[in-house]
Scaffold this motif. Structure first.
Motif, PDB file in Angstrom:
ATOM      1  N   GLU A   1      -8.287  -7.568  15.538  1.00  0.00           N
ATOM      2  CA  GLU A   1      -9.371  -8.415  16.022  1.00  0.00           C
ATOM      3  C   GLU A   1      -9.446  -8.417  17.546  1.00  0.00           C
ATOM      4  O   GLU A   1     -10.525  -8.572  18.121  1.00  0.00           O
ATOM      5  CB  GLU A   1      -9.197  -9.846  15.514  1.00  0.00           C
TER       6      GLU A   1
ATOM      7  N   GLU B   1     -11.779  -5.739  18.651  1.00  0.00           N
ATOM      8  CA  GLU B   1     -13.152  -6.132  18.351  1.00  0.00           C
ATOM      9  C   GLU B   1     -13.677  -7.102  19.412  1.00  0.00           C
ATOM     10  O   GLU B   1     -14.828  -7.007  19.851  1.00  0.00           O
ATOM     11  CB  GLU B   1     -13.183  -6.785  16.964  1.00  0.00           C
TER      12      GLU B   1
ATOM     13  N   ARG C   1     -12.429  -4.890   6.038  1.00  0.00           N
ATOM     14  CA  ARG C   1     -13.322  -5.748   6.814  1.00  0.00           C
ATOM     15  C   ARG C   1     -14.543  -4.957   7.253  1.00  0.00           C
ATOM     16  O   ARG C   1     -14.436  -3.925   7.918  1.00  0.00           O
ATOM     17  CB  ARG C   1     -12.590  -6.316   8.027  1.00  0.00           C
TER      18      ARG C   1
ATOM     19  N   ASP D   1     -16.728  -5.835   9.440  1.00  0.00           N
ATOM     20  CA  ASP D   1     -16.898  -5.867  10.892  1.00  0.00           C
ATOM     21  C   ASP D   1     -15.974  -4.868  11.570  1.00  0.00           C
ATOM     22  O   ASP D   1     -16.359  -4.251  12.575  1.00  0.00           O
ATOM     23  CB  ASP D   1     -16.684  -7.284  11.432  1.00  0.00           C
TER      24      ASP D   1
ATOM     25  N   HIS E   1     -17.590  -1.472  11.272  1.00  0.00           N
ATOM     26  CA  HIS E   1     -18.707  -1.241  12.192  1.00  0.00           C
ATOM     27  C   HIS E   1     -18.268  -0.403  13.388  1.00  0.00           C
ATOM     28  O   HIS E   1     -19.035   0.425  13.897  1.00  0.00           O
ATOM     29  CB  HIS E   1     -19.269  -2.581  12.670  1.00  0.00           C
TER      30      HIS E   1
ATOM     31  N   ARG F   1     -20.693  -1.987   6.424  1.00  0.00           N
ATOM     32  CA  ARG F   1     -20.487  -2.225   7.842  1.00  0.00           C
ATOM     33  C   ARG F   1     -21.351  -3.401   8.276  1.00  0.00           C
ATOM     34  O   ARG F   1     -22.498  -3.524   7.847  1.00  0.00           O
ATOM     35  CB  ARG F   1     -20.842  -0.989   8.676  1.00  0.00           C
ATOM     36  N   SER F   2     -20.814  -4.247   9.122  1.00  0.00           N
ATOM     37  CA  SER F   2     -21.601  -5.370   9.639  1.00  0.00           C
ATOM     38  C   SER F   2     -21.127  -5.721  11.037  1.00  0.00           C
ATOM     39  O   SER F   2     -19.961  -5.485  11.392  1.00  0.00           O
ATOM     40  CB  SER F   2     -21.470  -6.591   8.725  1.00  0.00           C
ATOM     41  N   LEU F   3     -22.030  -6.289  11.830  1.00  0.00           N
ATOM     42  CA  LEU F   3     -21.664  -6.743  13.162  1.00  0.00           C
ATOM     43  C   LEU F   3     -20.751  -7.955  13.068  1.00  0.00           C
ATOM     44  O   LEU F   3     -20.784  -8.701  12.086  1.00  0.00           O
ATOM     45  CB  LEU F   3     -22.922  -7.120  13.945  1.00  0.00           C
ATOM     46  N   PRO F   4     -19.915  -8.184  14.067  1.00  0.00           N
ATOM     47  CA  PRO F   4     -19.122  -9.416  14.090  1.00  0.00           C
ATOM     48  C   PRO F   4     -20.032 -10.643  14.097  1.00  0.00           C
ATOM     49  O   PRO F   4     -21.197 -10.562  14.501  1.00  0.00           O
ATOM     50  CB  PRO F   4     -18.340  -9.301  15.408  1.00  0.00           C
ATOM     51  N   ASP F   5     -19.502 -11.762  13.668  1.00  0.00           N
ATOM     52  CA  ASP F   5     -20.296 -12.988  13.606  1.00  0.00           C
ATOM     53  C   ASP F   5     -20.215 -13.786  14.907  1.00  0.00           C
ATOM     54  O   ASP F   5     -20.467 -14.989  14.921  1.00  0.00           O
ATOM     55  CB  ASP F   5     -19.860 -13.860  12.418  1.00  0.00           C
TER      56      ASP F   5
ATOM     57  N   TRP G   1     -24.461  -6.881  20.866  1.00  0.00           N
ATOM     58  CA  TRP G   1     -23.622  -5.758  20.472  1.00  0.00           C
ATOM     59  C   TRP G   1     -24.302  -4.400  20.629  1.00  0.00           C
ATOM     60  O   TRP G   1     -23.763  -3.369  20.244  1.00  0.00           O
ATOM     61  CB  TRP G   1     -23.176  -5.929  19.013  1.00  0.00           C
TER      62      TRP G   1
END
Length: 497
Positions: A127, A130, A165, A167, A170, A197-201, A219
């Motif tokens: 993390e 990220e 995960r 994120d 991604h 895949r997804s962007l961080p929140d 992002w």
């Protein structure tokens, strides 16, 4: 194990290698007896545990294994911060230690050895990348991190494989290195490629234990990014970069020096304050004390962070306000006895062409993003020569905008960092008279009639907003079409859950 049956790996070779490994294990077992922070002991403990696992026929193997794994578990608890950053707070060494824990946990799993302690904060270690990564998918080269292979794509791919995960995925590369096959097996690449895949929140974020604050507009590749370094000193891999800021928008704009091979003469220079975007008093090294994070705030309209370094009767507080998604205001409050020369340094990427006047310096790239750095006070601008790591053994010359003030303390100094491209209207920036001691008050007037009034104080004070008084540390009032838009920062630290 992979070439055990190869004809060239005959009995004599096996005997020589095995004897060498036993000698190393005995040495490490005698040496690795007391906890020492840092990546060296993580490597030593990993080696000792590996030999204990892979050569179980030796009487001492169980002791080697236990000593190594116990020491690694202690490092996970004591040398990895709760926010996930390895204790040396340097992204390059953080990656090395993250992989050491991964390889040992994997080896234990393949041999039926419990290794939960090696994963206690392991997911958070991924993390970290990220949270600190820049829009181009690289980590900032703070401390003894080089400016070369700083991509997080490979390490985040491993994190996605381990912790499933979206994120993490991604940021993961689809060009997988061969090492994945040896470490995780042939299905690892497919599992990363085929997952969601997804962007961080989140966008802007604070690492509360390591005290890095990241302010970003989003992002995307064209989004703006600032790192505020309030991290404590953590030994030989730390640099004199307390309260530094670095800026990225499409390219490096304000840069850290990075590091080269330690046997190169320039390595020492790259560690010093003169190679960083910091405040210097009387031309020497910056104040030698750990920074203390005073304030952190983030929301959709603005980010704010403030930190302080204090020693020997001198105090430097730096506050950074991000008026999203446009620009940053950096306020430096310096207090203590007597008269001093105070210089704020801002280092540009090597190769940048700089246009300057009495109060500002800006890059002049013909395409993409540029940055204007403007002092909003009576500072004298000096363009100085800097030095930035280029490869493992070479450096490049850079230019540093140094805004110099001389006089009696206290001083309140203000700098605007304004990224712009060809489509960005640039404001006229002026300083306004402060209403309270230590306060910075300024105005930005844009060609379209927009006017931003900004107030930043060293601590929450009474500020008037439309006739109402509120206790605030920072305030931005935007006058444009319709009613004024008000952004307020109350101060204090709201740590993420």
């Amino acid at each position: 194990e992979f070439f055990m049956d190869a004809p060239e790996f005959d009995a004599d070779a096996k005997y020589t290698l095995t004897r060498s490994l036993v000698e190393q294990a005995n040495y490490l077992a005698a040496w690795t007896t007391k906890y020492r922070p840092g990546n060296w002991q993580v490597c030593e403990a990993s080696g000792l545990a590996t030999i204990g696992i892979m050569l179980p026929e030796f009487k001492a193997a169980a002791g080697w294994r236990k000593t190594g794994l116990d020491m690694l578990a202690e490092h996970m608890q004591r040398d990895v911060e709760p926010d996930g950053f390895h204790g040396e707070l340097t992204p390059g060494y953080h990656r090395w230690v993250t992989l050491q824990f991964l390889e040992m946990a994997r080896l234990c799993g393949l041999n039926g050895i419990p290794a939960e302690a090696l994963r206690a904060r392991h997911e958070k270690m991924f993390e970290v990348y990220e949270k600190i990564c820049r829009p181009d998918g690289t980590y900032p080269p703070v401390g003894d991190a080089g400016r070369g292979d700083a991509s997080i794509a490979e390490i985040m791919g491993l994190g996605a494989r381990l912790y499933d995960r979206a994120d993490f995925r991604h940021f993961a590369s689809t060009n997988f290195p061969e090492s994945w096959l040896w470490l995780l097996g042939p299905s690892a690449c497919e599992q990363v490629s085929n997952g969601q895949r997804s962007l961080p929140d989140f966008t802007s974020v604070l690492l509360p234990d390591s005290q890095y604050a990241v302010m970003r507009s989003g992002w995307g590749a064209r989004d703006k990014y600032l790192l505020f370094d309030c991290a404590p000193w953590r030994g030989n891999h730390s640099h004199q970069d307390r309260l530094q800021v670095t800026v990225f928008a499409g390219r490096d704009l304000l840069v850290d020096s990075g590091q080269i091979s330690y046997d190169q003469p320039a390595s020492k220079t790259l560690r010093q304050s003169g190679a960083h975007n910091v405040l210097l008093i009387d031309g020497g090294e910056q104040l030698q004390a750990d920074p203390k994070l005073l304030s952190w705030h983030t929301d959709a309209q603005a980010d704010f962070a403030s930190g302080v370094v204090e020693t020997n009767g001198l105090r430097h507080q730096r506050s950074v306000l991000f008026v999203k998604p446009d620009y940053w205001v950096v306020v430096d409050q310096v207090s203590g006895p007597g008269k001093h020369e105070v210089a704020r340094q801002f280092q540009f990427e090597p190769g940048s062409r700089i246009k300057s006047d009495k109060h500002s310096a800006e890059t002049t790239f013909t395409d993409g993003w540029n940055i204007r750095v403007q002092a909003v006070d009576d500072a004298r601008l000096e363009m100085r020569r800097g030095m930035v790591a280029a490869t493992l053994t070479t450096v490049e010359d850079s230019q540093i905008a140094a805004f110099v003030n001389q006089g009696k303390l206290p001083m309140t100094l203000c700098t605007v960092l304004f990224p712009f491209d060809k489509a960005t209207p640039q404001p006229k920036i002026t300083r306004l008279s402060p209403a309270t001691p230590g306060e910075a008050r300024l105005e930005l007037r844009f060609p379209n009639g927009q006017r931003d009034e900004i107030v930043i104080a060293p601590a929450p004070v009474e500020m008037k907003i439309g006739g109402e008084a509120r206790k605030l540390q920072a305030l931005c009032v935007r006058h444009a079409t319709g009613a004024p838009k008000v952004i307020t920062i109350e101060g204090g630290i709201a740590l993420p859950k």
